[in-house]
Design an enzyme around this catalytic site. Structure first.
Site, PDB file in Angstrom:
ATOM      1  N   HIS A 196       0.828  -1.209   0.000  1.00  0.00           N
ATOM      2  CA  HIS A 196       0.000   0.000   0.000  1.00  0.00           C
ATOM      3  C   HIS A 196       0.865   1.263   0.000  1.00  0.00           C
ATOM      4  O   HIS A 196       2.024   1.215  -0.395  1.00  0.00           O
ATOM      5  CB  HIS A 196      -0.998  -0.050   1.152  1.00  0.00           C
ATOM      6  CG  HIS A 196      -1.702  -1.382   1.236  1.00  0.00           C
ATOM      7  ND1 HIS A 196      -2.618  -1.809   0.305  1.00  0.00           N
ATOM      8  CD2 HIS A 196      -1.552  -2.415   2.119  1.00  0.00           C
ATOM      9  CE1 HIS A 196      -3.029  -3.040   0.601  1.00  0.00           C
ATOM     10  NE2 HIS A 196      -2.392  -3.428   1.699  1.00  0.00           N
TER      11      HIS A 196
ATOM     12  N   HIS B 298       2.945  -7.271   4.226  1.00  0.00           N
ATOM     13  CA  HIS B 298       1.573  -6.842   4.480  1.00  0.00           C
ATOM     14  C   HIS B 298       1.136  -7.276   5.872  1.00  0.00           C
ATOM     15  O   HIS B 298       1.861  -7.989   6.573  1.00  0.00           O
ATOM     16  CB  HIS B 298       0.619  -7.469   3.455  1.00  0.00           C
ATOM     17  CG  HIS B 298       0.694  -6.863   2.088  1.00  0.00           C
ATOM     18  ND1 HIS B 298      -0.306  -6.092   1.554  1.00  0.00           N
ATOM     19  CD2 HIS B 298       1.661  -6.934   1.139  1.00  0.00           C
ATOM     20  CE1 HIS B 298       0.040  -5.698   0.330  1.00  0.00           C
ATOM     21  NE2 HIS B 298       1.234  -6.201   0.060  1.00  0.00           N
TER      22      HIS B 298
ATOM     23  N   GLU C  77      -2.011  -0.109   8.064  1.00  0.00           N
ATOM     24  CA  GLU C  77      -1.150  -1.133   7.485  1.00  0.00           C
ATOM     25  C   GLU C  77       0.002  -0.521   6.697  1.00  0.00           C
ATOM     26  O   GLU C  77       1.142  -1.019   6.767  1.00  0.00           O
ATOM     27  CB  GLU C  77      -1.967  -2.051   6.569  1.00  0.00           C
ATOM     28  CG  GLU C  77      -1.167  -3.175   5.950  1.00  0.00           C
ATOM     29  CD  GLU C  77      -1.961  -4.016   4.974  1.00  0.00           C
ATOM     30  OE1 GLU C  77      -1.371  -4.950   4.388  1.00  0.00           O
ATOM     31  OE2 GLU C  77      -3.168  -3.742   4.778  1.00  0.00           O
TER      32      GLU C  77
ATOM     33  N   GLU D 220       1.708 -12.008   4.957  1.00  0.00           N
ATOM     34  CA  GLU D 220       0.691 -11.377   5.802  1.00  0.00           C
ATOM     35  C   GLU D 220       1.153 -11.625   7.238  1.00  0.00           C
ATOM     36  O   GLU D 220       1.027 -12.720   7.777  1.00  0.00           O
ATOM     37  CB  GLU D 220      -0.683 -12.000   5.542  1.00  0.00           C
ATOM     38  CG  GLU D 220      -1.255 -11.709   4.169  1.00  0.00           C
ATOM     39  CD  GLU D 220      -1.837 -10.306   4.048  1.00  0.00           C
ATOM     40  OE1 GLU D 220      -1.606  -9.472   4.950  1.00  0.00           O
ATOM     41  OE2 GLU D 220      -2.535 -10.053   3.056  1.00  0.00           O
TER      42      GLU D 220
END
Length: 281
Positions: free
Chosen positions: A77, A170, A115, A246
């Site tokens: 992101h 992430h 995040e 993740e």
């Protein structure tokens, strides 16, 4: 009576990475794998996740030294995505004949820690540790205040760098109150040779190191900390060994405590660095 041994030959293969963690509304239901993104051609079905006892990726082998190797770090992101919705909603190729959004805003903890801030902090820490070991590190973004880049462009950065390993960092955003733990995503079925055995070794090295450092395996998605997906454009486009980590569920209190604290982020960075060094040799 003469005794004869009966041998059984087991044949199997593990095809070894980016999830919808950035869009909380798109987070996969607890215990289930999300469906592939819509494509113009039917996406190949996902293989079963590797079994903890029979089909784990092969243990990483080391044949070269870390110094002189190249790692691309992809902090998920970006800080400006949330105020540039038209840019990040632009459709880009998904690597399997369809399209998907350029990027997403990312998830956040219940207390509001974003995040994109987590991924940037961890990536910078990993970059510093790897650079100190003589590893060349390329980042897919150079700050936490920009927009994008799109997922296909992030993959191109790794390809053009000739990366020995690409790791996208992430954190997930599952709404399940009991969902916690890390999992590693890889492109499945593989689209090129780099997405096969080399990616399997990279995923195994990172998974084993994170687990050895005390981070729990995901209890809600994937199998034994691994999850193959066909709908993650960043790894579909990669021609280098590439995975997505993740690191935990930002909505789970214990995971969120690690993700939100400087000490916790340092632990994640150390584990990712050690896993990469193990893979690079």
């Amino acid at each position: 009576m003469r005794r004869r041994d009966l041998s059984i030959l087991l044949a199997g293969s593990v095809a070894l990475v980016f999830t919808a963690c950035g869009d909380p509304s798109a987070a996969p239901p607890s215990g289930t794998a999300p469906p592939p993104a819509a494509t113009s051609d039917a996406a190949p079905p996902l293989p079963a996740d590797p079994s903890p006892t029979t089909s784990q990726p092969p243990a990483p082998t080391t044949t070269a030294k870390p110094a002189g190797r190249t790692v691309v770090l992809d902090p998920g992101h970006n800080g400006g995505n949330g105020t540039n919705s038209s840019a990040i909603k632009k459709q880009v190729p998904d690597g399997r004949g369809g399209t998907k959004a350029c990027n997403t805003t990312g998830a956040s903890t219940n207390a509001g820690y974003a995040e994109h801030s987590f991924t940037w902090d961890v990536a910078v820490r990993v970059r510093e540790e790897l650079t100190a070991k003589g590893v060349k590190v390329v980042m897919t973004r150079d700050s936490d205040s920009g927009v994008g880049p799109c997922v296909d462009e992030r993959a191109r950065i790794g390809n053009q760098a000739g990366a020995d390993a690409v790791v996208s960092i992430h954190a997930d955003g599952s709404n399940s109150p009991t969902a916690r733990g890390f999992h590693i995503i890889y492109s499945a079925p593989p689209l090129n040779s780099a997405q096969g055995a080399p990616t399997a070794k990279l995923a195994a090295a990172l998974r084993d190191t994170l687990r050895a450092k005390g981070f729990p395996l995901s209890n809600y998605i994937g199998s034994n900390g691994l999850h193959g997906r066909a709908d993650i454009a960043g790894v579909n486009h990669s021609t280098r060994p590439a995975v997505m980590i993740e690191c935990g569920n930002m909505r789970h209190p214990e995971d969120a405590a690690q993700i939100s604290s400087a000490a916790g982020r340092a632990r994640y960075a150390d584990a990712i660095t050690d896993g990469l060094l193990r893979y690079l040799g």
